[in-house]
Design a protein around this motif. Structure first.
Motif, PDB file in Angstrom:
ATOM      1  N   UNK A 154       0.791  -1.220   0.000  1.00  0.00           N
ATOM      2  CA  UNK A 154       0.000   0.000   0.000  1.00  0.00           C
ATOM      3  C   UNK A 154       0.821   1.267   0.000  1.00  0.00           C
ATOM      4  N   UNK A 155       0.128   2.353   0.256  1.00  0.00           N
ATOM      5  CA  UNK A 155       0.732   3.679   0.284  1.00  0.00           C
ATOM      6  C   UNK A 155      -0.200   4.564   1.095  1.00  0.00           C
ATOM      7  N   UNK A 156       0.131   5.803   1.228  1.00  0.00           N
ATOM      8  CA  UNK A 156      -0.711   6.713   1.997  1.00  0.00           C
ATOM      9  C   UNK A 156      -2.101   6.776   1.371  1.00  0.00           C
ATOM     10  N   UNK A 157      -3.116   6.369   2.126  1.00  0.00           N
ATOM     11  CA  UNK A 157      -4.476   6.349   1.630  1.00  0.00           C
ATOM     12  C   UNK A 157      -4.872   5.055   0.955  1.00  0.00           C
ATOM     13  N   UNK A 158      -3.919   4.122   0.780  1.00  0.00           N
ATOM     14  CA  UNK A 158      -4.191   2.837   0.144  1.00  0.00           C
ATOM     15  C   UNK A 158      -3.741   1.719   1.080  1.00  0.00           C
ATOM     16  N   UNK A 159      -4.634   0.792   1.438  1.00  0.00           N
ATOM     17  CA  UNK A 159      -4.333  -0.185   2.485  1.00  0.00           C
ATOM     18  C   UNK A 159      -3.199  -1.141   2.145  1.00  0.00           C
ATOM     19  N   UNK A 160      -2.504  -1.564   3.194  1.00  0.00           N
ATOM     20  CA  UNK A 160      -1.511  -2.632   3.112  1.00  0.00           C
ATOM     21  C   UNK A 160      -2.258  -3.957   3.097  1.00  0.00           C
ATOM     22  N   UNK A 161      -2.038  -4.767   2.074  1.00  0.00           N
ATOM     23  CA  UNK A 161      -2.760  -6.031   1.942  1.00  0.00           C
ATOM     24  C   UNK A 161      -1.976  -7.221   2.476  1.00  0.00           C
ATOM     25  N   UNK A 162      -0.784  -6.973   3.025  1.00  0.00           N
ATOM     26  CA  UNK A 162       0.045  -8.082   3.501  1.00  0.00           C
ATOM     27  C   UNK A 162      -0.075  -8.308   4.996  1.00  0.00           C
ATOM     28  N   UNK A 163      -0.774  -7.409   5.708  1.00  0.00           N
ATOM     29  CA  UNK A 163      -0.996  -7.633   7.134  1.00  0.00           C
ATOM     30  C   UNK A 163      -2.409  -8.190   7.318  1.00  0.00           C
ATOM     31  N   UNK A 164      -2.824  -8.368   8.545  1.00  0.00           N
ATOM     32  CA  UNK A 164      -4.142  -8.920   8.823  1.00  0.00           C
ATOM     33  C   UNK A 164      -5.113  -7.849   9.319  1.00  0.00           C
ATOM     34  N   UNK A 165      -4.810  -6.601   9.006  1.00  0.00           N
ATOM     35  CA  UNK A 165      -5.671  -5.491   9.416  1.00  0.00           C
ATOM     36  C   UNK A 165      -6.586  -5.137   8.246  1.00  0.00           C
ATOM     37  N   UNK A 166      -7.900  -5.375   8.407  1.00  0.00           N
ATOM     38  CA  UNK A 166      -8.852  -5.179   7.323  1.00  0.00           C
ATOM     39  C   UNK A 166      -9.954  -4.229   7.762  1.00  0.00           C
ATOM     40  N   UNK A 167     -10.322  -3.312   6.892  1.00  0.00           N
ATOM     41  CA  UNK A 167     -11.397  -2.375   7.191  1.00  0.00           C
ATOM     42  C   UNK A 167     -12.757  -3.061   7.149  1.00  0.00           C
ATOM     43  N   UNK A 168     -12.953  -3.967   6.194  1.00  0.00           N
ATOM     44  CA  UNK A 168     -14.252  -4.628   6.036  1.00  0.00           C
ATOM     45  C   UNK A 168     -14.200  -6.105   6.387  1.00  0.00           C
ATOM     46  N   UNK A 169     -13.051  -6.625   6.754  1.00  0.00           N
ATOM     47  CA  UNK A 169     -12.914  -8.034   7.079  1.00  0.00           C
ATOM     48  C   UNK A 169     -11.995  -8.725   6.100  1.00  0.00           C
ATOM     49  N   UNK A 170     -11.239  -9.705   6.591  1.00  0.00           N
ATOM     50  CA  UNK A 170     -10.239 -10.369   5.761  1.00  0.00           C
ATOM     51  C   UNK A 170     -10.616 -11.763   5.330  1.00  0.00           C
ATOM     52  N   UNK A 171     -11.886 -12.155   5.449  1.00  0.00           N
ATOM     53  CA  UNK A 171     -12.316 -13.465   4.967  1.00  0.00           C
ATOM     54  C   UNK A 171     -12.216 -13.492   3.439  1.00  0.00           C
ATOM     55  N   UNK A 172     -11.870 -14.639   2.856  1.00  0.00           N
ATOM     56  CA  UNK A 172     -11.737 -14.697   1.389  1.00  0.00           C
ATOM     57  C   UNK A 172     -12.981 -14.199   0.652  1.00  0.00           C
ATOM     58  N   UNK A 173     -14.166 -14.558   1.148  1.00  0.00           N
ATOM     59  CA  UNK A 173     -15.396 -14.143   0.478  1.00  0.00           C
ATOM     60  C   UNK A 173     -15.592 -12.627   0.559  1.00  0.00           C
ATOM     61  N   UNK A 174     -15.163 -12.037   1.682  1.00  0.00           N
ATOM     62  CA  UNK A 174     -15.287 -10.581   1.831  1.00  0.00           C
ATOM     63  C   UNK A 174     -14.343  -9.862   0.878  1.00  0.00           C
ATOM     64  N   UNK A 175     -13.141 -10.390   0.737  1.00  0.00           N
ATOM     65  CA  UNK A 175     -12.182  -9.793  -0.202  1.00  0.00           C
ATOM     66  C   UNK A 175     -12.725  -9.875  -1.623  1.00  0.00           C
ATOM     67  N   UNK A 176     -13.308 -11.010  -1.961  1.00  0.00           N
ATOM     68  CA  UNK A 176     -13.889 -11.161  -3.299  1.00  0.00           C
ATOM     69  C   UNK A 176     -14.999 -10.147  -3.521  1.00  0.00           C
ATOM     70  N   UNK A 177     -15.857  -9.965  -2.525  1.00  0.00           N
ATOM     71  CA  UNK A 177     -16.942  -8.993  -2.651  1.00  0.00           C
ATOM     72  C   UNK A 177     -16.388  -7.580  -2.842  1.00  0.00           C
ATOM     73  N   UNK A 178     -15.315  -7.267  -2.123  1.00  0.00           N
ATOM     74  CA  UNK A 178     -14.700  -5.950  -2.250  1.00  0.00           C
ATOM     75  C   UNK A 178     -14.210  -5.710  -3.667  1.00  0.00           C
ATOM     76  N   UNK A 179     -13.561  -6.715  -4.248  1.00  0.00           N
ATOM     77  CA  UNK A 179     -13.045  -6.561  -5.607  1.00  0.00           C
ATOM     78  C   UNK A 179     -14.189  -6.511  -6.610  1.00  0.00           C
ATOM     79  N   UNK A 180     -15.204  -7.315  -6.396  1.00  0.00           N
ATOM     80  CA  UNK A 180     -16.327  -7.376  -7.337  1.00  0.00           C
ATOM     81  C   UNK A 180     -17.113  -6.075  -7.371  1.00  0.00           C
TER      82      UNK A 180
END
Length: 332
Positions: A154-180
């Motif tokens: 990530x960068x300033x204003x863009x989340x780091x995707x390599x840690x386990x800190x998620x704004x909406x949740x880090x479940x695989x299905x939640x990540x898929x929904x975010x991308x979709x």
């Protein structure tokens, strides 16, 4: 804009293109009209360098001249067969968009079966597949690295995707929904609700105190009561709410920066972060593989697959025993 879509410009381009080819042909003819007879010397242009180096008016070789003529004929043939003269579509009817559509169609025919196979698999299983993970990495580098970085940190204003800190949740299905479907995280301006600049600074210090980050204890105590305006989203304990994407303020993970100035700026002006939706552009198959790859950046797919397999393995003997008991029971 109407001036740039009128028929005049079609005519202008057509005339300019044809005039350019004809002009080149006339210039070539004029330059090739002079010939040297056997034994005849070329005329001197009168230009001399280094006292004895004269410039001669030597005609071009005939093979070179014919090569230029062939180029002109090729240009005229191109104008006839392909679109190059204003709105004239060309005899072959070729279009760049048509070629693109054909290439996309061929790509879909080649790759869709692969993505359909992965789409039918569990996301964790896809993440554990080396080929799928390699495909997901390529998709990430093509479509996601511009914001999240090639290393996904990530960068300033863009989340780091390599840690386990998620704004909406880090479940695989939640990540898929975010991308979709994308996300739109809005932090409203809270300056009016909190108070003046001094109150904003006090709240910022209190927010820093929630994660034991360096802060002014006196100002933090003053800002504690003002933090009540923020509880609706971040909660009374400041641990946020993943249902609405409100960040946890008690850890040391910051989307912008963890200092009084940046936090105060967010309270005064608010934030508006948009994660675009990729479902329509990529399709669910590619998003499925991409989501599995993103999930794997902060998880161990092999361990997750093994953990999911254990309950199934434990249930198998029990199922076999139940089946045996059922077969041995007398019929009623």
């Amino acid at each position: 804009m109407a001036d740039f879509t009128s028929g005049f410009w079609d005519l202008f381009i057509t005339v300019l293109s044809i005039a350019g080819v004809i002009g080149c042909a006339l210039l070539l003819y004029m330059q090739s009209s002079e010939k040297l007879e056997p034994g005849q010397k070329a005329s001197d242009t009168g230009h001399t360098w280094d006292e004895d180096l004269s410039e001669l008016n030597t005609p071009m070789p005939r093979w070179w001249i014919w090569l230029f003529y062939i180029t002109i004929v090729f240009g005229l043939a191109y104008f006839f067969l392909y679109p190059g003269l204003g709105s004239y579509p060309g005899k072959l009817g070729w279009k760049s968009t048509g070629q693109y559509d054909e290439e996309v169609k061929a790509a879909h025919a080649s790759y869709d079966p692969l993505f359909e196979r992965y789409k039918a698999m569990d996301l964790k299983a896809v993440a554990a597949d080396p080929q799928a993970r390699a495909i997901g990495e390529r998709l990430f580098l093509t479509y996601c690295a511009q914001c999240h970085g090639s290393d996904a940190r990530g960068n300033k204003g863009f989340p780091n995707l390599t840690d386990k800190d998620w704004l909406y949740g880090g479940a695989p299905e939640t990540i898929k929904q975010t991308i979709m479907t994308g996300r739109n995280g809005v932090m409203p301006s809270m300056a009016a609700a909190v108070g003046g600049d001094e109150d904003v600074a006090n709240v910022a210090n209190y927010v820093l105190s929630l994660s034991n980050t360096s802060h002014d204890p006196v100002k933090a105590e003053l800002g504690k009561s003002k933090f009540g305006a923020c509880m609706a989203c971040h909660g009374a304990d400041g641990k946020g709410n993943q249902a609405i994407g409100a960040p946890n303020l008690t850890d040391k993970t910051w989307l912008y920066a963890g200092n009084v100035e940046t936090i105060s700026e967010g309270i005064r002006k608010g934030r508006n972060n948009v994660m675009p939706a990729w479902g329509d552009f990529l399709g669910e198959g590619k998003v499925h593989v991409l989501a599995a790859y993103v999930w794997s950046l902060s998880n161990n797919p092999a361990e997750a697959s093994a953990a999911d397999a254990k309950p199934a393995e434990a249930a198998a003997p029990a199922a076999d025993a139940a089946a045996s008991a059922a077969s041995a029971a007398p019929a009623k």
